[in-house]
Design an enzyme around this catalytic site. Structure first.
Site, PDB file in Angstrom:
ATOM      1  N   ASP A  68      29.571   9.803  -6.446  1.00  0.00           N
ATOM      2  CA  ASP A  68      29.803   8.481  -5.879  1.00  0.00           C
ATOM      3  C   ASP A  68      30.651   7.662  -6.841  1.00  0.00           C
ATOM      4  OD1 ASP A  68      27.795   6.468  -7.531  1.00  0.00           O
ATOM      5  OD2 ASP A  68      27.025   8.513  -7.382  1.00  0.00           O
ATOM      6  N   ASP A 118      30.692   4.277  -8.994  1.00  0.00           N
ATOM      7  CA  ASP A 118      29.690   3.367  -9.526  1.00  0.00           C
ATOM      8  C   ASP A 118      29.834   2.023  -8.802  1.00  0.00           C
ATOM      9  OD1 ASP A 118      27.564   3.378 -11.492  1.00  0.00           O
ATOM     10  OD2 ASP A 118      28.687   1.832 -12.539  1.00  0.00           O
TER      11      ASP A 118
END
Length: 295
Positions: free
Chosen positions: A210, A212
């Site tokens: 992902d 951050d």
């Protein structure tokens, strides 16, 4: 020439090695405590392999509580020569997208609640971690990941945070914009430092799950999307590991970057002042130099 033994430390989502022959889980005792789990050993394409789940099967250890010293010591005792660290991470760079792999070559260590050295009072040593990963091993991981069809980046700086909570938005912006970090995780430190003290070649493969919280679209990403990416990363990670024996070979020459001689001039304590109890615990990690009187 020595026999190659590849040790894989698997992070979140990576809990096995596909195609391992004569596979068996075994206990490895360490004077630094119990490792995270039993270690899975076997051979892959004629090369000895060892696999250690960093958090334990079932993910029982938090990043802070992982027994890093015992893990590295146990791998060294088994005869591991090359350590491949595989871990999930967040990305600070748009181009390092979820699903990508990053071959880490630098670290910023922000951990503070972990034992970071095998050495201390009674036997002081200082190793260089200016270049904390092994370029030879990192290149092999890069080629293996590319062969596995992964979009992989050859270089990146990993910000190691204590956890277990994720970053605040202010921290995320600091790490990305002012400190120049590329990815963020919770487990590569002190692991990389300990591997250097144990004179093991070490490479870190960060698997991006992902962006951050700095990313404007981060809030729109559902947890199920992250889990889906983690699952895909795990499959790709296993494919990468499967290709490493062919790239590294069954025999290895001394490390051209000196990883296997990191302690050569590192031990500072005079022989007559060294603590026998600590020396006994260092038998695997530093036996090469302690038994020969080097350092």
């Amino acid at each position: 020439m020595t026999q190659t033994m590849i040790g894989v430390i698997g992070g979140s989502g990576l809990y096995e090695i596909d195609g391992l022959q004569d596979a068996r889980w075994q206990d490895v005792a360490s004077p630094w405590g119990a490792p995270s789990d039993q270690i899975l050993t076997g051979t892959l394409d004629g090369v000895s392999m060892a696999f250690l789940p960093r958090h334990g099967r079932g993910h029982v250890h938090s990043p802070t509580d992982v027994p890093y010293r015992a893990n590295i010591d146990a791998l060294k005792r088994l005869g591991v020569t090359d350590v491949i660290s595989v871990s999930a991470c967040g990305s600070f760079r748009e181009e390092m997208a979820p699903g990508d792999f990053v071959i880490v070559d630098q670290f910023i260590d922000r951990t503070f609640a972990r034992e970071k050295s095998f050495f201390g009072s009674g036997c002081v040593a200082h190793v260089s971690v200016a270049h904390p990963t092994c370029p030879r091993l990192g290149e092999a991981c890069f080629l293996a990941a590319r062969e596995a069809g992964v979009n992989v980046h050859i270089s990146g700086t990993y910000l190691a945070m204590e956890g277990p909570q994720f970053s605040t938005l202010a921290e995320s912006r600091l790490y990305r914009e002012q400190w120049g970090a590329d990815v963020i995780g919770m487990t590569n430190m002190p692991e990389a430092k300990l591997a250097r003290e144990a004179e093991l070649c070490y490479a870190s493969v960060a698997m991006v799950t992902d962006y951050d919280c700095w990313h404007p679209d981060h809030g729109a990403v559902d947890v199920t999307d992250i889990i889906r990416t983690l699952t895909g990363n795990s499959a790709n990670g296993r494919e990468m590991v499967r290709r490493l024996p062919a790239l590294l070979g069954a025999e290895r020459a001394p490390c051209p970057h000196g990883c296997d001689h990191a302690l050569e001039f590192a031990i500072m304590t005079a022989p007559e002042k060294r603590d026998p109890a600590l020396l006994a615990k260092l038998d695997a990690v530093a036996g090469r130099v302690l038994s020969g009187g080097a350092g």
